[in-house]
Design an enzyme around this catalytic site. Structure first.
Site, short mmCIF file in Angstrom:
data_model
loop_
_atom_site.label_atom_id
_atom_site.label_comp_id
_atom_site.label_asym_id
_atom_site.label_seq_id
_atom_site.Cartn_x
_atom_site.Cartn_y
_atom_site.Cartn_z
N LYS A 157 -14.90 12.91 -5.06
CA LYS A 157 -13.57 12.93 -5.67
C LYS A 157 -12.81 14.24 -5.43
O LYS A 157 -11.59 14.22 -5.29
CB LYS A 157 -13.69 12.67 -7.18
CG LYS A 157 -13.98 11.21 -7.50
CD LYS A 157 -14.24 11.01 -8.99
CE LYS A 157 -13.14 10.25 -9.65
NZ LYS A 157 -13.49 9.81 -11.02
N ASP A 167 -7.25 7.79 -13.03
CA ASP A 167 -8.11 7.95 -14.22
C ASP A 167 -7.29 8.42 -15.42
O ASP A 167 -7.46 7.94 -16.54
CB ASP A 167 -9.21 8.99 -13.95
CG ASP A 167 -10.33 8.46 -13.07
OD1 ASP A 167 -10.59 7.25 -13.11
OD2 ASP A 167 -10.92 9.27 -12.34
P1 NDP Z 1 -19.14 16.46 -15.55
O1 NDP Z 1 -20.55 16.63 -15.11
O2 NDP Z 1 -18.02 16.97 -14.70
O3 NDP Z 1 -18.96 17.17 -17.00
C1 NDP Z 1 -19.84 16.89 -18.04
C2 NDP Z 1 -19.44 17.70 -19.27
O4 NDP Z 1 -20.31 17.32 -20.32
C3 NDP Z 1 -19.58 19.21 -19.11
O5 NDP Z 1 -18.53 19.84 -19.82
C4 NDP Z 1 -20.93 19.48 -19.78
O6 NDP Z 1 -21.07 20.78 -20.30
C5 NDP Z 1 -20.85 18.50 -20.92
N1 NDP Z 1 -22.14 18.19 -21.52
C6 NDP Z 1 -23.17 17.53 -20.96
N2 NDP Z 1 -24.18 17.41 -21.84
C7 NDP Z 1 -23.77 18.02 -23.00
C8 NDP Z 1 -24.35 18.23 -24.28
N3 NDP Z 1 -25.57 17.80 -24.58
N4 NDP Z 1 -23.62 18.90 -25.21
C9 NDP Z 1 -22.37 19.33 -24.94
N5 NDP Z 1 -21.76 19.17 -23.74
C10 NDP Z 1 -22.46 18.53 -22.79
O7 NDP Z 1 -18.96 14.91 -15.85
P2 NDP Z 1 -17.58 14.11 -15.93
O8 NDP Z 1 -16.63 14.94 -16.68
O9 NDP Z 1 -17.20 13.62 -14.59
O10 NDP Z 1 -17.99 12.80 -16.77
C11 NDP Z 1 -18.36 12.89 -18.13
C12 NDP Z 1 -18.63 11.50 -18.66
O11 NDP Z 1 -17.44 10.74 -18.68
C13 NDP Z 1 -19.62 10.75 -17.76
O12 NDP Z 1 -20.80 10.57 -18.47
C14 NDP Z 1 -18.95 9.44 -17.41
O13 NDP Z 1 -19.76 8.34 -17.77
C15 NDP Z 1 -17.69 9.42 -18.25
N6 NDP Z 1 -16.57 8.97 -17.44
C16 NDP Z 1 -16.01 7.76 -17.76
C17 NDP Z 1 -14.96 7.28 -17.03
C18 NDP Z 1 -14.36 5.97 -17.41
O14 NDP Z 1 -13.66 5.37 -16.58
N7 NDP Z 1 -14.57 5.49 -18.61
C19 NDP Z 1 -14.40 8.02 -15.88
C20 NDP Z 1 -15.06 9.27 -15.64
C21 NDP Z 1 -16.11 9.70 -16.40
P3 NDP Z 1 -21.73 21.99 -19.41
O15 NDP Z 1 -20.66 22.38 -18.45
O16 NDP Z 1 -22.03 22.99 -20.43
O17 NDP Z 1 -22.94 21.41 -18.73
#
Ligand code: NDP
Length: 280
Positions: free
Chosen positions: A66, A102
């Site tokens: 992406k 999105d």
């Molecule tokens: P990224 O990997 O880019 O970001 C994940 C984020 O989650 C980071 O900020 C990370 O923090 C945080 N995180 C992970 N685990 C924890 C935790 N235990 N406690 C607090 N923060 C946490 O993923 P995306 O942003 O691309 O996607 C996130 C979710 O959104 C995905 O699981 C996906 O399923 C969903 N999504 C849904 C879509 C839809 O169409 N409905 C579209 C895109 C995504 P850190 O940086 O500290 O690791």
């Protein structure tokens, strides 16, 4: 001649987009097919050349492409540049144009179920790619302010700093997941869970949800989780138990697809049929 559409990902077999788009084509009687393409990262540029050479009509792009696809396109629309991610590619002859549906897809998924976005005061949990799309989508849809709260507050701060010029419509702020989040919640109308913490039903997901001070939200607030597997995440379950309205992440998936479909074909997307395909 049969039109060809598809999605580039690596891996891509799990993608629900082919089922959703093929159902839409069949419903409308359109001679078109949507195919998953497993494209290895080092082959992305070559694969895009194939899109032009083969006359592919439109494309989606998912992980891990992406962001990497951006410099390979002829033009990238401003919201996709701001978000730093393209999920939809349009063809203009031999030119490939990058877009992001999105952000608007999330906003549409909330507005169609009656969540007011004009003047909304939002908290977005997480500072990854989905959070960036949420901030842009909700600000463009009229949110008054958006607070990005993350376990690494410096990531939330960096996200806000990088988006504030591109998103002048809303006041942007950042917070940690502790005391600062607690202070913002009573004045919030919408909480959008954008971390991957709820991705599986697990003790960690439960612990993440249990630690959120949902009781600080007003009782009229809406809680949305972008994670759609499981449909009822640990955060949505707790929000429902508190009597709050909830919205799951399937709507964002549906409407990003519907918006891409409309841009490719110029036809109104049959969202009911597409939703049924996603749910089956
Ligand atoms: P990224 O990997 O880019 O970001 C994940 C984020 O989650 C980071 O900020 C990370 O923090 C945080 N995180 C992970 N685990 C924890 C935790 N235990 N406690 C607090 N923060 C946490 O993923 P995306 O942003 O691309 O996607 C996130 C979710 O959104 C995905 O699981 C996906 O399923 C969903 N999504 C849904 C879509 C839809 O169409 N409905 C579209 C895109 C995504 P850190 O940086 O500290 O690791």
């Amino acid at each position: 001649m049969t039109e060809l559409y598809g999605i580039f990902g690596w891996p891509v077999a799990h993608s629900r987009s082919p089922a959703m788009h093929n159902a839409a084509f069949a419903h409308l009687g359109r001679d078109a097919v949507y195919v998953p393409f497993a494209v290895a990262p080092e082959r992305l540029e070559q694969a895009l050349g194939g899109v032009v050479a083969l006359g592919v009509s439109g494309l989606n792009v998912t992980l891990p492409h992406k962001a990497r696809v951006i410099p390979l396109l002829w033009h990238v629309e401003p919201d996709a540049v701001a978000i730093g991610a393209v999920n939809t590619i349009l063809r203009d002859g031999d030119r490939l144009i990058g877009a992001n549906t999105d952000a608007a897809g999330l906003a549409r998924s909330l507005s169609v179920v009656g969540v007011p976005l004009a003047g909304a005061r939002v908290v977005v949990l997480g500072a990854g790619g989905a959070a960036r799309a949420a901030v842009v989508g909700l600000a463009r849809a009229g949110a008054e302010r958006v607070v990005v709260a993350a376990r690494k507050p410096e990531r939330a701060e960096a996200l806000v700093a990088s988006l504030s010029a591109a998103v002048p419509e809303a006041l942007l702020a950042h917070a940690d997941l502790g005391e600062e989040l607690s202070r913002w919640l009573p004045d919030s109308t919408l909480l959008v869970q954008s971390t991957s913490a709820t991705l599986e039903s697990s003790p960690d997901a439960e612990a993440f949800a249990a630690a959120l001070p949902l009781d600080r939200l007003p009782e009229t607030a809406v809680v949305c989780d972008l994670v759609y597997q499981p449909r009822v995440t640990a955060v949505l379950a707790r929000a429902s138990a508190r009597g709050l309205s909830t919205v799951d992440g399937l709507g964002m998936l549906l409407y990003q697809g519907a918006l891409a479909f409309e841009r490719w074909t110029g036809e109104a997307a049959p969202v009911g049929v597409m939703r049924a395909a996603l749910e089956s």
